[in-house]
Design a protein around this motif. Structure first.
Motif, PDB file in Angstrom:
ATOM      1  N   VAL A   1      29.173   4.925  54.934  1.00  0.00           N
ATOM      2  CA  VAL A   1      28.838   5.031  56.353  1.00  0.00           C
ATOM      3  C   VAL A   1      30.105   4.847  57.185  1.00  0.00           C
ATOM      4  N   THR A   2      30.317   5.776  58.097  1.00  0.00           N
ATOM      5  CA  THR A   2      31.413   5.647  59.056  1.00  0.00           C
ATOM      6  C   THR A   2      30.803   5.220  60.382  1.00  0.00           C
ATOM      7  N   LEU A   3      31.309   4.110  60.910  1.00  0.00           N
ATOM      8  CA  LEU A   3      30.817   3.553  62.164  1.00  0.00           C
ATOM      9  C   LEU A   3      31.954   3.514  63.177  1.00  0.00           C
ATOM     10  N   VAL A   4      31.586   3.522  64.448  1.00  0.00           N
ATOM     11  CA  VAL A   4      32.563   3.263  65.491  1.00  0.00           C
ATOM     12  C   VAL A   4      32.087   2.029  66.241  1.00  0.00           C
ATOM     13  N   ASP A   5      33.005   1.079  66.441  1.00  0.00           N
ATOM     14  CA  ASP A   5      32.709  -0.135  67.197  1.00  0.00           C
ATOM     15  C   ASP A   5      32.653   0.261  68.665  1.00  0.00           C
ATOM     16  N   LEU A   6      31.525   0.077  69.304  1.00  0.00           N
ATOM     17  CA  LEU A   6      31.338   0.522  70.679  1.00  0.00           C
ATOM     18  C   LEU A   6      32.139  -0.289  71.692  1.00  0.00           C
ATOM     19  N   ASP A   7      32.635  -1.461  71.297  1.00  0.00           N
ATOM     20  CA  ASP A   7      33.454  -2.271  72.202  1.00  0.00           C
ATOM     21  C   ASP A   7      34.939  -1.932  72.099  1.00  0.00           C
ATOM     22  N   THR A   8      35.388  -1.608  70.892  1.00  0.00           N
ATOM     23  CA  THR A   8      36.824  -1.401  70.681  1.00  0.00           C
ATOM     24  C   THR A   8      37.197   0.042  70.355  1.00  0.00           C
TER      25      THR A   8
END
Length: 161
Positions: free
Chosen positions: A92-99
């Motif tokens: 799973v590739t995720l993106v941190d919505l804060d950074t």
């Protein structure tokens, strides 16, 4: 009911290899070390003997632990995974919505998971929060540092090997 331990075929084989190494190599080596130390006489003050006995205890404990884990393991074939949703074994590739940082993890069982190797346990807070999500879904997870929010960017099968 026996708690099953999910693992990949590769993870199962690594545990079997470790068990084989301990039973066929380490155990006989320790028995020989104990016999050699006994030949030196008085066991009360024999450091070699006590060290070998301590090592034997550790190895026998690990053998029992590995046998238990292998008997409870549930090998999951990750070669034909449906990558529409997050399930055991997928990457799973995720993106941190804060950074806006991108992270990539394979979801594995607790016996195989290693953040250093790019995998996390399906039983970890993040792993649990991701299960069942699809590309574009938001993942909210409570961590010791507070609430973290991610977006699922990609779900892919594990790399071969």
């Amino acid at each position: 009911m026996v708690e099953r331990i999910p693992m990949t075929r590769n993870g199962h084989e690594k545990l079997r290899q470790e068990l084989n190494q301990l039973q066929r190599v380490e155990r006989p080596r320790i028995i020989q070390a104990i016999e050699t130390a006994r030949e030196h006489g008085d066991l009360k003050e024999n450091a070699e003997y006590h060290a070998a006995k301590e090592r034997q205890s550790h190895v026998e404990g690990r053998i029992m632990e590995l046998k238990d884990k292998l008997s409870r393991s549930e090998v999951i074939d990750c070669s034909a995974l449906d990558c529409e949703r997050v399930v055991f074994g997928v990457v799973v590739t995720l993106v941190d919505l804060d950074t806006d940082d991108e992270i990539r993890y394979q979801l594995l069982g607790p016996e195989e998971a290693s953040v250093e190797d790019g995998s996390i346990s399906v039983l970890s807070p993040l792993g649990r929060a991701m299960i069942g999500k699809s590309v574009g879904d938001e993942v909210v997870v409570k961590t010791p540092g507070g609430i973290r929010q991610f977006e699922v960017m990609e779900i892919s099968p594990p790399e071969a090997g």
